[in-house]
Design a protein around this motif. Structure first.
Motif, mmCIF file in Angstrom:
data_model
loop_
_atom_site.group_PDB
_atom_site.id
_atom_site.type_symbol
_atom_site.label_atom_id
_atom_site.label_comp_id
_atom_site.label_asym_id
_atom_site.label_seq_id
_atom_site.Cartn_x
_atom_site.Cartn_y
_atom_site.Cartn_z
ATOM 1 N N LEU B 7 0.828 -1.217 0.000
ATOM 2 C CA LEU B 7 0.000 0.000 0.000
ATOM 3 C C LEU B 7 0.857 1.259 0.000
ATOM 4 O O LEU B 7 1.818 1.345 0.755
ATOM 5 C CB LEU B 7 -0.849 0.063 1.280
ATOM 6 C CG LEU B 7 -2.065 -0.819 1.390
ATOM 7 C CD1 LEU B 7 -2.665 -0.643 2.780
ATOM 8 C CD2 LEU B 7 -3.098 -0.461 0.334
ATOM 9 N N PRO B 9 -0.267 4.885 0.918
ATOM 10 C CA PRO B 9 -1.342 5.825 1.266
ATOM 11 C C PRO B 9 -1.082 7.176 0.596
ATOM 12 O O PRO B 9 0.067 7.563 0.390
ATOM 13 C CB PRO B 9 -1.244 5.935 2.797
ATOM 14 C CG PRO B 9 -0.492 4.721 3.231
ATOM 15 C CD PRO B 9 0.471 4.425 2.110
ATOM 16 N N ARG B 13 -2.160 10.379 4.694
ATOM 17 C CA ARG B 13 -2.748 9.173 5.282
ATOM 18 C C ARG B 13 -1.672 8.166 5.702
ATOM 19 O O ARG B 13 -0.572 8.139 5.162
ATOM 20 C CB ARG B 13 -3.698 8.512 4.282
ATOM 21 C CG ARG B 13 -4.965 9.317 4.030
ATOM 22 C CD ARG B 13 -5.877 8.567 3.091
ATOM 23 N NE ARG B 13 -7.061 9.351 2.728
ATOM 24 C CZ ARG B 13 -7.121 10.217 1.705
ATOM 25 N NH1 ARG B 13 -6.068 10.400 0.935
ATOM 26 N NH2 ARG B 13 -8.234 10.879 1.458
ATOM 27 N N ALA B 15 -1.374 3.758 6.965
ATOM 28 C CA ALA B 15 -2.069 2.473 7.125
ATOM 29 C C ALA B 15 -1.690 1.905 8.479
ATOM 30 O O ALA B 15 -0.517 1.916 8.854
ATOM 31 C CB ALA B 15 -1.688 1.516 6.007
ATOM 32 N N ILE B 88 -6.997 2.571 6.868
ATOM 33 C CA ILE B 88 -6.375 3.724 6.195
ATOM 34 C C ILE B 88 -6.955 4.971 6.852
ATOM 35 O O ILE B 88 -8.167 5.127 6.928
ATOM 36 C CB ILE B 88 -6.688 3.747 4.691
ATOM 37 C CG1 ILE B 88 -6.462 2.384 4.052
ATOM 38 C CG2 ILE B 88 -5.898 4.874 4.029
ATOM 39 C CD1 ILE B 88 -5.143 2.185 3.402
ATOM 40 N N LEU C 95 -7.851 6.782 -1.318
ATOM 41 C CA LEU C 95 -7.180 6.529 -0.044
ATOM 42 C C LEU C 95 -5.722 6.105 -0.206
ATOM 43 O O LEU C 95 -4.848 6.550 0.524
ATOM 44 C CB LEU C 95 -7.923 5.436 0.724
ATOM 45 C CG LEU C 95 -9.398 5.682 0.999
ATOM 46 C CD1 LEU C 95 -10.032 4.432 1.597
ATOM 47 C CD2 LEU C 95 -9.569 6.860 1.935
ATOM 48 N N ALA C 96 -5.481 5.208 -1.182
ATOM 49 C CA ALA C 96 -4.138 4.637 -1.302
ATOM 50 C C ALA C 96 -3.970 3.996 -2.670
ATOM 51 O O ALA C 96 -4.941 3.590 -3.311
ATOM 52 C CB ALA C 96 -3.904 3.571 -0.220
#
Lengths: 100, 100, 100, 100, 100, 100, 100
Positions: B7, B9, B13, B15, B88, C95-96
């Protein structure tokens, strides 16, 4: 052990340990019991964040460890460390410092 | 396998992988069960975004991978990677770093 | 035909084609079915707007065509091109990026 | 007669003439009929305002006359000129240009 | 007598005298009667304020006396001068100028 | 004892001690009893915060200790010091100073 | 006695004494009685605050003592001085000056 040392609040947040009923009586400040209002509460600062970032600089926090403060109950997030209640709250929600 | 590597973000953001009940007991921090409040939760940072863009520059994130944090349950978006729950969430909704 | 070529999203919007259930299984990321939450969804970027205008300059978008992303279902506007569902959404609601 | 010539939208507003059902079929873009969502609509720009005033300068509009666009139904104000429906809407509520 | 001369709107407000039904028919613009929407209305500008104060300067108003305009019914405040209805409204709520 | 000396309001907050009914009669200002309105109240300033921080500087407060003021009841937080009711309130919620 | 001299409104507030029904008839401006709207009212300015503080300077108020104005009933706070009703209100809620 110092519970505040376990926490580093982020941004302009602080960690507050609420006073017990007996400690409040000593300070001489009582929060009246009004039905339709979010009542403020009284506590001691145990950890202070680095301050909000504005234009690349941290705004130094007005509060310091061991300050006794009045804070708005509505905004804080309650957690528990070693069976003690602690509130994580933005400095904007701290109303006043109680002087000694 | 490192789930965080799957991921990236966006913006500010991060995670977060929530701690299991046993891991929380070890940290000594418990989130009390209050009926009328969005309770914060505890987890480990597994991926960090590049930071918010302000006046053309990225604000460097305060959080880094492996930080244990308290975060507000209300704001995050839950997903599942390889059967593990991951949140998230904006850094603004992370309340504090739990120090060791 | 490339559906993304039919659309020029405005400002900081992107167009996303949601992944099918089989494509999601391959990515290993599943969105849990929680009743009280707007669940994020997974999709592929097929068109990218010029970016938001700030102080006379376009902020270059963080996303590019073919990125696989997680996005908030709540904010997007669903349309249909040649019988395929497409979501027009602000980059703030992505978000990601899911890395490969 | 050119209906757009009867209107000068103010600030960053545009005037849009919604496409008929047949025109939409030609464009290949259909707005699905989902019960719980404000669905976007499709139309042709017939008049463009001077742009929003920011720090004393007009921000030049991204849209021009004859652009076919997708726009959010929720934000616009419907009027009628010579028995034709026209929508006055802020450019912020125009989602994407449909390319030909 | 000129009713507009009795009023000096403040900031970016204008005073509008709504068109009668017959005057609207002449302009060729009709506001459809839709049940679930605040419908815009049509009127003539009879007084113009000095403009909003931004960074110490007045932003010159886009509207002038005698402009025929479409305006949002929702935002204005109705008053009565010498038995005529007049609307005091912010320029932000004026949608478009009707050209002749 | 001076109750105000026990409190240091934060930011642009002040502490106000509400006037008694007899003190209000002397000032000649009465707050009418209207059912559907948050009524303002009358009180004396007993402590003043350092002012809001704007661009690194404190904005000096307009109010000083012993000012008699009208303030909006809606915004303040009531506390009790030595059995006296005190209101902690933002200066923005103080409507006017009552001159003598 | 001049009631306005008893009050110093703060920031950009003014104090307004509502016109009596007979005074309104003289001005020729009547507020229509519409059921679903907050109706504006008519009054005379009796005290003016120093203006809002913007970037360290007071914005000089547009209103002065003895101006007859139309103001929005919704935003003001009613008080009573020597049995006369007075409204404390932000200048933003004053719609227009009535010229003579």
């Amino acid at each position: 052990m110092d519970l505040g040392k376990k926490l580093l609040p982020l941004e302009d947040r602080v960690a507050i340990m609420p006073l017990t009923q007996e400690e409040k009586t000593v300070s001489g400040i009582i929060i009246p019991d009004t039905a339709n209002k979010e009542k403020p509460n009284e506590g001691k600062i145990i950890a202070v964040g680095p301050g909000k970032l504005v234009d690349g600089n941290r705004v130094p926090p007005e509060l310091k460890i061991n300050d006794t403060v009045l804070y708005s109950k509505y905004a804080g997030d309650p957690i528990e460390i070693d069976n003690e209640e602690v509130i994580i709250i933005s400095q904007d929600s701290v109303l006043a410092i109680i002087k000694k």
